[in-house]
Design an enzyme around this catalytic site. Structure first.
Site, short mmCIF file in Angstrom:
data_model
loop_
_atom_site.label_atom_id
_atom_site.label_comp_id
_atom_site.label_asym_id
_atom_site.label_seq_id
_atom_site.Cartn_x
_atom_site.Cartn_y
_atom_site.Cartn_z
N HIS A 56 -2.91 -20.27 -6.82
CA HIS A 56 -2.26 -21.48 -7.31
C HIS A 56 -1.37 -22.02 -6.22
CE1 HIS A 56 0.06 -24.18 -9.85
NE2 HIS A 56 -0.95 -24.09 -10.69
N ASP A 113 -6.59 -20.99 -15.78
CA ASP A 113 -8.00 -21.19 -16.07
C ASP A 113 -8.82 -19.90 -16.11
OD1 ASP A 113 -7.97 -23.93 -16.40
OD2 ASP A 113 -7.87 -24.23 -14.24
N1 ACO Z 1 -10.36 -16.90 -3.77
C1 ACO Z 1 -10.40 -16.43 -2.48
N2 ACO Z 1 -9.49 -16.79 -1.54
C2 ACO Z 1 -8.54 -17.65 -1.89
C3 ACO Z 1 -8.45 -18.18 -3.20
C4 ACO Z 1 -9.41 -17.76 -4.15
N3 ACO Z 1 -9.36 -18.22 -5.41
N4 ACO Z 1 -7.39 -19.03 -3.28
C5 ACO Z 1 -6.85 -19.04 -2.05
N5 ACO Z 1 -7.53 -18.20 -1.22
C6 ACO Z 1 -7.20 -17.89 0.17
C7 ACO Z 1 -7.62 -19.01 1.13
O1 ACO Z 1 -8.92 -18.79 1.63
C8 ACO Z 1 -6.56 -18.91 2.17
O2 ACO Z 1 -6.87 -17.80 3.00
P1 ACO Z 1 -6.49 -17.83 4.57
O3 ACO Z 1 -4.99 -17.92 4.61
O4 ACO Z 1 -7.03 -16.57 5.11
O5 ACO Z 1 -7.16 -19.05 5.14
C9 ACO Z 1 -5.29 -18.54 1.41
O6 ACO Z 1 -5.77 -17.84 0.24
C10 ACO Z 1 -4.46 -19.74 0.96
O7 ACO Z 1 -5.31 -20.65 0.29
P2 ACO Z 1 -5.09 -22.23 0.24
O8 ACO Z 1 -6.38 -22.89 -0.07
O9 ACO Z 1 -4.36 -22.65 1.48
O10 ACO Z 1 -4.09 -22.33 -0.96
P3 ACO Z 1 -3.71 -23.65 -1.71
O11 ACO Z 1 -2.34 -23.46 -2.23
O12 ACO Z 1 -3.96 -24.85 -0.85
O13 ACO Z 1 -4.78 -23.72 -2.89
C11 ACO Z 1 -5.86 -23.38 -4.94
C12 ACO Z 1 -4.52 -23.38 -4.19
C13 ACO Z 1 -6.61 -24.69 -4.69
C14 ACO Z 1 -5.57 -23.28 -6.44
C15 ACO Z 1 -6.69 -22.17 -4.45
O14 ACO Z 1 -6.01 -20.97 -4.70
C16 ACO Z 1 -8.09 -22.15 -5.06
O15 ACO Z 1 -9.01 -22.80 -4.55
N6 ACO Z 1 -8.27 -21.38 -6.21
C17 ACO Z 1 -9.54 -21.36 -6.88
C18 ACO Z 1 -9.69 -22.62 -7.73
C19 ACO Z 1 -8.80 -22.58 -8.97
O16 ACO Z 1 -8.74 -21.60 -9.69
N7 ACO Z 1 -8.12 -23.72 -9.21
C20 ACO Z 1 -7.28 -23.89 -10.40
C21 ACO Z 1 -5.84 -24.01 -10.01
S1 ACO Z 1 -4.83 -24.11 -11.45
C22 ACO Z 1 -5.01 -25.68 -12.01
O17 ACO Z 1 -5.25 -26.63 -11.30
C23 ACO Z 1 -4.89 -25.87 -13.41
#
Ligand code: ACO
Length: 427
Positions: A305, A362
């Protein structure tokens, strides 16, 4: 004591005011920075940018706290109901019983949609994604209600009641169209969730009585989704509304933003992911390894998140609730076991631990929706129905704020510098 911050840009030092929130959050007001130094701030994805002062929702991502208007989400989920929470978000205080009755009756008064809207639903392809239909139909409402003056309290309230009343009807008709079933009209004797279930699942040929426990489960899910401060869709609603676009158009844009799989669309993506794990026969450990692979574009959906770097408090409530609802309905869903295994594996894995990736709202909500009979591609629609009062409260708050201006971020240009046009024949 007035707090300030100093920033030095190219030898020029500027002192900037610091805004302090009621929960001691600090924000450096950089609005004069460009004028004084020529520099702007850069913040990809606005992760460190405050776009508003807001009194609606407080969340602390480090401590896993979420409160609407000061009331903890756990207490609201346990003791309140969705329409009461909607009143709270909009007005800022819990209603008296008389105020709640009036609020409910005004929403119920607006549950019908204009008969001409039927032709909208008829015209969409049967397999259209419901979020596309929902967003279009909500924008279309603005063509039927052009006279309202949303700059007045009464005018805005009327639009709010119309949206709250009509969104479940629009959502259910979207589903009926996809099945080729007759549209079911609202039943104003039922409560908000019972009425929605009836419009979704009944047929004119059969007697249908909505299950009160299913309606209650749905109501709690709507409460958990009702607001989440400046997330992607809410920021979209505020941004569109900042141009003085009407409430229907602004909410329609918010629905489009919510649709994406990195935001509200994640609940659909989680269920599809769980189905894929079951169908592939892969162990949960292998699946977890595959989402950690930097060469793969897949992620563990429902994990991570932007703001929560600790447990999402909504996920905690939903996890317990998933067990309760499935037991209540006598549903034995293998997806729940797979989800729990994935969660346990991920929470022990260094990759997820070091990045502070925890289950979000979610991760388990889809399993409950599935048990309630909601189709997978409809999960994000359920999120939109829940988030509606939050979007409206933000639109109202933004427009009432004395510092409100049209949202217009700046950029750092990285394209070509000036060059002369080349005639077509000379290229
Ligand atoms: N699975 C695997 N790796 C992940 C995940 C995941 N779900 N989420 C983040 N990471 C990793 C990224 O690859 C990144 O790794 P790195 O530092 O080695 O490059 C690191 O964690 C940080 O990730 P970001 O994408 O920079 O985090 P950000 O805060 O921008 O994104 C987000 C948050 C979009 C929610 C992300 O965690 C994600 O894509 N999760 C899966 C989708 C999801 O469940 N979305 C619902 C969010 S809740 C809502 O909107 C109601």
């Amino acid at each position: 004591m007035t707090l300030t911050a100093k920033i030095e840009v190219n030898g020029t030092t500027v002192e900037l005011p610091v805004v302090e929130g009621t929960e001691k959050e600090l924000g450096i007001d950089i609005s004069t920075l460009r004028g004084k130094t020529g520099a702007i701030t850069m913040d990809w994805g606005y992760g460190n940018t405050g776009s508003a002062e807001s009194g609606i929702t407080f969340l602390d991502g480090e401590l896993g706290i979420l409160r609407y208007r000061g009331y903890p989400i756990e207490q609201l989920a346990e003791s309140s109901n969705f329409l009461e929470v909607s009143y709270l978000l909009y007005h800022g205080e819990l209603p008296t019983s008389a105020q709640l009755d009036v609020f409910k009756s005004k929403i119920v008064y607006h549950t019908l949609v204009h008969e001409d809207m039927r032709s909208f639903f008829n015209a969409f392809p049967k397999d259209a994604h419901p979020m596309a239909v929902l967003s279009s139909a909500v924008c279309a409402l603005s063509t039927y209600y052009q006279q309202g003056d949303e700059s007045t309290q009464e005018g805005l309230e009327l639009s709010m009641f119309r949206l709250m009343g009509k969104l479940p009807t629009i959502a259910a008709w979207t589903y009926k169209k996809s099945l080729g079933h007759p549209y079911i009209y609202p039943d104003n004797d039922l409560n908000y969730c019972e009425n929605f279930l009836k419009m979704m699942f009944s047929l004119p040929t059969e007697n249908y009585v909505p299950h009160p426990d299913i309606a209650k489960a749905l109501d709690v899910l709507l409460i958990l989704h009702a607001d989440h401060e400046q997330n992607c869709s809410t920021s979209t609603v505020r941004m569109v509304g900042s141009s003085k676009a009407n409430l229907f158009a602004s909410i329609s844009a918010g629905i489009a933003a919510l649709w994406g799989p990195l935001h509200g669309g994640a609940n659909q993506a989680v269920l599809e992911m769980l189905e894929e794990v079951v169908a592939s026969g892969k162990s949960t450990k292998d699946f977890i390894n595959s989402v950690k692979d930097k060469d793969s574009s897949s992620r563990l959906m429902g994990f991570g998140h932007r703001v929560y770097k600790n447990f999402d408090p909504r996920a905690k409530i939903i996890k317990v609730f998933a067990d309760r609802v499935l037991n209540l309905l006598g549903v034995d869903d293998p997806m729940l076991e797979v989800a729990k295994e994935l969660e346990e594996t991920a929470l022990r894995d260094e990759y997820f631990v070091s990045r502070k990736l925890y289950p979000n709202v979610d991760f388990y909500s889809g399993i409950i929706y599935r048990a309630l009979g909601i189709p997978v591609n409809f999960f994000t629609v359920m999120f939109a129905i829940g988030r509606l009062p939050g979007w409206i409260a933000h639109w109202k708050e933004m427009n009432a704020h004395p510092k409100n201006r049209i949202g217009r971020p700046r950029q750092i240009y990285t394209g070509e510098t000036e060059r002369d046009f080349i005639q077509l024949n000379d290229r």
